[in-house]
Design an enzyme around this catalytic site. Structure first.
Site, mmCIF file in Angstrom:
data_model
loop_
_atom_site.group_PDB
_atom_site.id
_atom_site.type_symbol
_atom_site.label_atom_id
_atom_site.label_comp_id
_atom_site.label_asym_id
_atom_site.label_seq_id
_atom_site.Cartn_x
_atom_site.Cartn_y
_atom_site.Cartn_z
ATOM 1 N N TRP A 1 0.862 -1.170 0.000
ATOM 2 C CA TRP A 1 0.000 0.000 0.000
ATOM 3 C C TRP A 1 0.902 1.225 0.000
ATOM 4 O O TRP A 1 1.783 1.363 0.847
ATOM 5 C CB TRP A 1 -0.871 -0.070 1.247
ATOM 6 C CG TRP A 1 -1.815 1.069 1.449
ATOM 7 C CD1 TRP A 1 -2.699 1.592 0.542
ATOM 8 C CD2 TRP A 1 -2.003 1.804 2.655
ATOM 9 N NE1 TRP A 1 -3.426 2.605 1.123
ATOM 10 C CE2 TRP A 1 -3.021 2.754 2.428
ATOM 11 C CE3 TRP A 1 -1.427 1.754 3.914
ATOM 12 C CZ2 TRP A 1 -3.460 3.639 3.400
ATOM 13 C CZ3 TRP A 1 -1.865 2.637 4.894
ATOM 14 C CH2 TRP A 1 -2.880 3.575 4.624
ATOM 15 N N ASP B 1 0.377 -5.413 9.740
ATOM 16 C CA ASP B 1 -0.715 -4.517 9.398
ATOM 17 C C ASP B 1 -1.885 -5.417 9.019
ATOM 18 O O ASP B 1 -1.828 -6.131 8.014
ATOM 19 C CB ASP B 1 -0.329 -3.607 8.215
ATOM 20 C CG ASP B 1 -1.409 -2.568 7.915
ATOM 21 O OD1 ASP B 1 -1.206 -1.733 7.025
ATOM 22 O OD2 ASP B 1 -2.483 -2.591 8.565
ATOM 23 N N LYS C 1 -12.768 -1.717 6.810
ATOM 24 C CA LYS C 1 -13.416 -2.589 5.838
ATOM 25 C C LYS C 1 -14.305 -3.625 6.496
ATOM 26 O O LYS C 1 -15.428 -3.840 6.053
ATOM 27 C CB LYS C 1 -12.364 -3.332 4.995
ATOM 28 C CG LYS C 1 -11.679 -2.474 3.955
ATOM 29 C CD LYS C 1 -10.546 -1.696 4.548
ATOM 30 C CE LYS C 1 -9.706 -0.996 3.514
ATOM 31 N NZ LYS C 1 -8.716 -0.109 4.175
#
Lengths: 426, 426
Positions: free
Chosen positions: B156, B237, B273
């Site tokens: 990311w 993460d 999410k």
């Protein structure tokens, strides 16, 4: 691929400075010191006394000593909840567009030249704190001067933003302990001797912790000195509405600076005046001389925000926007702010009267003159410690009293405590 | 940072007259460059501006239902119904909502985790995954100042920004294998072995962003072993727990392996999410310590780092999370809804692959169903992506990353055809 399973290799290859590979990377992290005002609050919460008085943290309390959920906030939240078409998608990095526009209008005035000439960018940040940090980071990256002047004294967390951003701190005189008012000469002298272009942090209204604000005339002289030295004003506006009870009036200092065409940074918080504390609602505005600079600045603010938290939280900003944009809710909000401020003024009068009646030694008129949530009582540390011990009165050790922590019922207790402290400890 | 005094300042000490204006100054920000556009958000902007009725957005990583609409989960609606309009919004403690953090740790470490029982985990509420990573990066800088962070290629994009702004030196490690569109395991292991002892490694716990390529369980065990040998610090993460396989316990497997192997890890968790709370910015940073005393010390330092960033985190999202996870019925509902989302994505993967094969594509598309989570690394070149956008109004990032959440039964055929058309001659 065979994993390396020779345990003896570990010792040979251990070259890292933090020693053995099996020791925690963070084994030697020391415990951080307690923030003083938090320590006071913890002590207060542990105190079993039924007469204890919490005059410490800067939050509004009702006459019953309870937190206040503003009516307009409750209504706005219910409105938001009932809007089934709303979703919880990411906000843009700069925040909720509606909120940004309305927030700018609130502080600058809808007809402000900065707004009409497109010379200001306003980004949503996490309350005043988050806005101060982004502003400090922005200055560290793009402003040629790395010195920031803070008033003496100031909100305890102010130095930390600028230190975190890598800027240098100096102070300018602000409070005169003898008069318990403004050290106006000190301000002028210190600003006059500041290096050209230095950043100057100004409390837009209701100075924290002293409650001492410049008069209109004094603000004008401060403005002139700042502009003539090319100093960059950085306003922290956390209490709009809490001085006069009127949002417009409390924004005048900021507006006069903007009206002269110069540049400034302005931070707004909705923690106190909308009671949105934990929702973290605030905004950072950068007022520029020209419109073309503004879009570039906004793009750079985004680069600072994205690696910090990507985009700001939606809930509180949506509530604030709902209130600011609806005529009825806005008017109702104005009344609620006025009511809160009136109660603070009432507490000031009652405390002053109580001390006056008791014949407590000293001049206590500053209680009436100070504005906003706080009064700098002028009490000494030993006197405060005495009041905590003997009367279970909790306040910050610099003498700052949160007037919102008082009620008609508890004013006498505080007056007794002050009287005892002042007469027994000099 | 520019040190030179701006030319506009030197000749500009204005002394006379009462109306000291600032109009003759030039802007301090003249030299501020426009920042480069964020590649991902730029895609959405372009999509919104496209008038074509056939347009498809497979750019941003936010979940969409089969009608291409954002979703607010039922459990979230119910939680909000319970809290709307009846809670004041007082500040959370600096470490955030204790209840929310407790429930969140259970998800990552296990419901009956001994580490939770032994209070060995320093944990604070953070501003979603971004905020958790940034807080950790700042902590790493302060307490492991000589360390560097190893970041997978690709990752990311914001990961690089986060550790850069925290001033932690970055290195990369091999991860994605373009030829197989899978994991470059051998090179990854080499990089782990060759990194100096005590390096920090950023690992995606599940559903790697942007590739969708995760190590197998066996591979995770080998990675864990080698990292232990080298004394590296593993930082996970975890932005998609529950979203990858549909089962949060299964998605935490990598973390559990590392815990079994005795690593002291750090974890960034996000509810953006898996609870659809994107804009609420709810997450958690945790650091597993040797004992309770160290955990207290580390937590205090994390709070210290958060103070000049935002002081205390936003309350609303945390309240929603703790309401859901603290109520067995709501939690059960949430687990069902997460599975529905994950299943829909898995279904779309199958459909996309089948459609491509049906169109007779000469290429292999098995990676579409082998990859996991929100994203598929299609293997398309930037030029092919541009062609998809220009000719077919399909929007995705130029690295060929397809957000499967944007794929629906309504557009999967169109998408497959378009991809086939632009890739069949390669």
């Amino acid at each position: 691929m065979e994993p390396d399973n020779d345990p003896d290799r570990r010792e040979e290859t251990s070259t890292a400075k933090h020693c053995r590979v099996d020791e925690s990377a963070f084994a030697r992290v020391p415990r951080a010191p307690e923030i003083p005002i938090y320590a006071v609050m913890i002590a207060c919460s542990k105190d079993p006394s039924p007469v204890k008085l919490n005059l410490g943290m800067g939050v509004y309390r009702t006459e019953d000593g309870k937190p206040l959920l503003l009516n307009v906030v409750r209504k706005a939240e219910e409105l938001l909840f009932s809007d089934k078409s709303a979703n919880k998608e990411y906000l843009p990095i700069t925040g909720l567009t509606e909120f940004r526009e309305l927030s700018a209008k609130l502080i600058f005035g809808a007809d402000s030249p900065a707004i009409t000439e497109n010379r200001v960018t306003t980004v949503q940040c996490l309350s005043g704190t988050g806005s101060l940090r982004i502003g400090a980071d922005f200055l560290a990256k793009y402003y040629y001067q790395s010195t920031v002047y803070l008033p003496e004294p100031t909100y305890g967390n102010h130095p930390n933003f600028f230190i975190a951003a890598g800027l240098c701190l100096r102070t300018y005189r602000y409070y005169d302990p003898v008069t318990k008012g403004l050290d106006f000469q000190g301000i002028l002298e210190d600003l006059a001797s500041a290096p050209l272009g230095a950043v100057v942090l100004l409390h837009a209204c209701a100075h924290n912790p002293t409650g001492v604000d410049p008069t209109v005339e004094q603000w004008e002289e401060i403005r002139q000195i700042i502009r003539s030295r090319g100093l960059l004003p950085f306003f922290d506006c956390a209490y709009q509405g809490f001085v006069s009870g009127n949002l417009e009036d409390d924004a005048q200092a900021v507006r006069k600076f903007v009206a002269d065409g110069g540049e400034c940074l302005v931070v707004q918080s909705y923690s106190k005046n909308m009671g949105l504390y934990g929702e973290r609602v605030g905004a950072l505005s950068v007022v520029c001389k020209t419109a073309d600079v503004v879009t570039r600045i906004e793009s750079q603010l985004k680069l600072l925000i994205r690696p910090m938290y990507s985009n700001p939280p939606i809930h509180g900003a949506a509530i604030a926007a709902a209130i600011l944009k609806d005529r009825n809710l806005f008017n109702e909000w104005k009344l609620e702010v006025e009511t809160m401020t009136k109660r603070l003024t009432c507490m000031r009068e009652q405390l002053f009267d109580a001390l006056h009646e008791k014949g407590t030694p000293g001049d206590w008129t500053h209680i009436l003159k100070h504005v906003g949530l706080f009064t700098f009582s002028g009490l000494k540390e030993e006197q405060i410690a005495f009041m905590t011990r003997e009367f279970h009165v909790y306040m910050s050790s610099d003498g700052r009293i949160n007037m919102a922590g008082l009620s008609a019922n508890t004013v006498p207790h505080l007056a007794n405590a002050i009287h005892a402290a002042v007469t027994q400890i000099q | 940072m520019a040190a030179a005094v701006r030319a506009g300042v030197s000749g500009r000490i204005l002394g006379r007259g009462s109306a000291v204006g600032a109009r003759s100054m030039s802007s301090w920000w003249r030299s501020v460059e426009p920042a480069p556009k964020d590649p991902i958000l730029g895609v959405t902007e372009a999509f919104l501006a496209d008038p074509s009725p056939d347009k498809v957005n497979v750019g941003v990583g936010a979940y969409r239902d089969d009608n291409g609409k954002p979703v607010v989960l039922e459990c979230v609606r119910e939680a909000e119904r319970r809290v709307a309009g009846n809670q004041n919004m007082e500040y959370l403690p600096m470490g955030g909502s204790v209840k929310m953090v407790e429930e969140t740790l259970k998800l990552a470490y296990g419901e009956d985790s001994e580490f939770i029982k032994d209070k060995r985990i320093a944990a604070v509420q953070a501003l979603s995954g971004t905020g958790a990573c940034r807080l950790f990066a700042d902590f790493q800088k302060r307490f492991s100042p000589d360390s560097q962070i190893y970041i997978p290629v690709p990752t990311w994009a914001n990961h690089h920004n986060i550790w850069r702004d925290a001033h932690v030196p970055q290195r990369t490690y091999h991860y994605y294998h373009p030829e197989s569109k899978g994991l470059d395991f051998a090179a990854l292991m080499d990089d782990v072995k060759n990194a100096p002892n005590g390096s920090f490694f950023l690992l995606h716990a599940c559903a790697h962003n942007p590739t969708g390529v995760d190590p197998s369980e066996d591979q995770w065990r080998e990675i864990s072993y080698q990292i232990k040998v080298k004394g590296h610090f593993p930082f996970f993460d975890m932005a998609y727990q529950g979203f990858a396989s549909g089962d949060p316990e299964r998605d935490a497997k990598a973390i559990r392996i590392f815990l079994e192997d005795g690593h002291a890890i750090g974890i960034a968790q996000s509810y953006a999410k898996n609870m659809g709370l994107y804009g609420q910015r709810v997450g958690c940073l945790s650091v597993l310590c040797e004992d309770e005393k160290q955990a207290i010390a580390v937590k205090s330092q994390l709070q210290q780092l958060a103070r000049p960033m935002y002081s205390n985190p936003p309350v609303h999202g945390a309240l929603v999370v703790s309401t859901i996870l603290g109520d067995p019925e709501l939690k059960s509902l949430w687990l069902k809804e997460v599975k529905v989302m994950a299943d829909r994505i898995i279904g779309m993967r199958t459909a996309l692959r089948e459609n491509l094969e049906k169109f007779g594509s000469p290429l292999s598309w098995k990676h579409i169903t082998e990859q996991i989570g929100m994203f598929c690394y299609s293997g398309m070149t930037p030029e092919q992506v541009d062609q998809l956008t220009k000719e077919y109004h399909i929007y995705l990032t130029r690295n060929g990353r397809i957000s499967m959440a944007g794929v629906t039964t309504g557009n999967v055929g169109y998408l497959a055809n378009a991809i086939n058309e632009v890739t069949k001659s390669s």
